[in-house]
Motif scaffolding. Sequence first.
Motif, PDB file in Angstrom:
ATOM      1  N   MET A   1       0.846  -1.160   0.000  1.00 29.99           N
ATOM      2  CA  MET A   1       0.000   0.000   0.000  1.00 29.99           C
ATOM      3  C   MET A   1       0.899   1.233   0.000  1.00 29.99           C
ATOM      4  SD  MET A   1      -3.300   1.040   2.334  1.00 29.99           S
ATOM      5  CE  MET A   1      -3.112  -0.310   3.370  1.00 29.99           C
ATOM      6  N   TYR A   2       0.482   2.236  -0.743  1.00 31.39           N
ATOM      7  CA  TYR A   2       1.238   3.468  -0.876  1.00 31.39           C
ATOM      8  C   TYR A   2       0.613   4.524   0.035  1.00 31.39           C
ATOM      9  CZ  TYR A   2       3.211   7.603  -3.120  1.00 31.39           C
ATOM     10  OH  TYR A   2       3.846   8.787  -3.362  1.00 31.39           O
ATOM     11  N   THR A   3       1.385   5.116   0.924  1.00 29.16           N
ATOM     12  CA  THR A   3       0.872   6.085   1.893  1.00 29.16           C
ATOM     13  C   THR A   3       1.589   7.408   1.724  1.00 29.16           C
ATOM     14  OG1 THR A   3       0.469   4.299   3.455  1.00 29.16           O
ATOM     15  CG2 THR A   3       0.500   6.512   4.351  1.00 29.16           C
ATOM     16  N   THR A   4       0.824   8.507   1.766  1.00 19.04           N
ATOM     17  CA  THR A   4       1.400   9.848   1.742  1.00 19.04           C
ATOM     18  C   THR A   4       0.877  10.625   2.941  1.00 19.04           C
ATOM     19  OG1 THR A   4      -0.381  10.759   0.401  1.00 19.04           O
ATOM     20  CG2 THR A   4       1.522   9.902  -0.773  1.00 19.04           C
ATOM     21  N   ILE A   5       1.665  11.581   3.380  1.00 14.06           N
ATOM     22  CA  ILE A   5       1.265  12.468   4.479  1.00 14.06           C
ATOM     23  C   ILE A   5       1.449  13.900   3.983  1.00 14.06           C
ATOM     24  CG2 ILE A   5       1.731  13.177   6.837  1.00 14.06           C
ATOM     25  CD1 ILE A   5       2.910  10.394   7.325  1.00 14.06           C
ATOM     26  N   ASN A   6       0.378  14.713   4.073  1.00 11.69           N
ATOM     27  CA  ASN A   6       0.496  16.098   3.625  1.00 11.69           C
ATOM     28  C   ASN A   6       1.026  16.972   4.753  1.00 11.69           C
ATOM     29  OD1 ASN A   6      -1.676  16.532   5.296  1.00 11.69           O
ATOM     30  ND2 ASN A   6      -3.105  17.112   3.682  1.00 11.69           N
ATOM     31  N   ASP A   8      -0.382  18.994   6.720  1.00  8.44           N
ATOM     32  CA  ASP A   8      -1.241  19.072   7.908  1.00  8.44           C
ATOM     33  C   ASP A   8      -1.223  17.767   8.709  1.00  8.44           C
ATOM     34  OD1 ASP A   8      -2.024  21.659   7.247  1.00  8.44           O
ATOM     35  OD2 ASP A   8      -3.714  20.939   6.027  1.00  8.44           O
ATOM     36  N   GLY A   9      -0.508  16.778   8.253  1.00  6.03           N
ATOM     37  CA  GLY A   9      -0.417  15.505   8.945  1.00  6.03           C
ATOM     38  C   GLY A   9      -1.502  14.514   8.577  1.00  6.03           C
ATOM     39  N   ILE A  10      -2.281  14.830   7.547  1.00  7.93           N
ATOM     40  CA  ILE A  10      -3.342  13.923   7.118  1.00  7.93           C
ATOM     41  C   ILE A  10      -2.731  12.821   6.262  1.00  7.93           C
ATOM     42  CG2 ILE A  10      -5.488  13.728   5.817  1.00  7.93           C
ATOM     43  CD1 ILE A  10      -6.082  16.622   6.600  1.00  7.93           C
ATOM     44  N   ILE A  11      -3.114  11.595   6.554  1.00  9.78           N
ATOM     45  CA  ILE A  11      -2.568  10.432   5.857  1.00  9.78           C
ATOM     46  C   ILE A  11      -3.525  10.009   4.750  1.00  9.78           C
ATOM     47  CG2 ILE A  11      -1.911   8.012   6.089  1.00  9.78           C
ATOM     48  CD1 ILE A  11      -1.127   8.595   8.953  1.00  9.78           C
ATOM     49  N   ASN A  12      -2.998   9.748   3.562  1.00  9.25           N
ATOM     50  CA  ASN A  12      -3.755   9.204   2.445  1.00  9.25           C
ATOM     51  C   ASN A  12      -3.159   7.851   2.083  1.00  9.25           C
ATOM     52  OD1 ASN A  12      -5.603  11.276   2.007  1.00  9.25           O
ATOM     53  ND2 ASN A  12      -4.107  12.453   0.832  1.00  9.25           N
ATOM     54  N   ASN A  13      -4.002   6.835   2.052  1.00  7.90           N
ATOM     55  CA  ASN A  13      -3.572   5.488   1.671  1.00  7.90           C
ATOM     56  C   ASN A  13      -4.098   5.177   0.277  1.00  7.90           C
ATOM     57  OD1 ASN A  13      -2.295   4.900   4.105  1.00  7.90           O
ATOM     58  ND2 ASN A  13      -4.227   4.310   5.049  1.00  7.90           N
ATOM     59  N   TYR A  14      -3.259   4.623  -0.550  1.00  8.26           N
ATOM     60  CA  TYR A  14      -3.623   4.250  -1.911  1.00  8.26           C
ATOM     61  C   TYR A  14      -3.379   2.761  -2.098  1.00  8.26           C
ATOM     62  CZ  TYR A  14      -3.326   9.266  -2.612  1.00  8.26           C
ATOM     63  OH  TYR A  14      -3.506  10.616  -2.504  1.00  8.26           O
ATOM     64  N   ALA A  15      -4.347   2.091  -2.687  1.00  6.90           N
ATOM     65  CA  ALA A  15      -4.204   0.662  -2.941  1.00  6.90           C
ATOM     66  C   ALA A  15      -3.167   0.424  -4.035  1.00  6.90           C
ATOM     67  CB  ALA A  15      -5.538   0.064  -3.355  1.00  6.90           C
TER      68      ALA A  15
END
Length: 56
Positions: A1-6, A8-15
């Motif tokens: 899984m690919y994860t990014t953090i912007n 503001d500290g919000i985490i986005n997970n991508y399949a």
Amino acid sequence: MYTTINEDGIINNYATEPEMYYSEYPSPEQQSRYAFQGAIAGVFVMAIVLVALVAS
């Protein structure tokens, strides 16, 4: 899984995306099986319509 953090500290997970491939043309045996399944489905739908007409 690919994860990014912007910032503001919000985490986005991508399949993870599956590997793509091209489909193959169906063999003559499969084509005849599909035609048979289509005929059975047509008879089934026609039977449902006839039952609905008789019941109404």
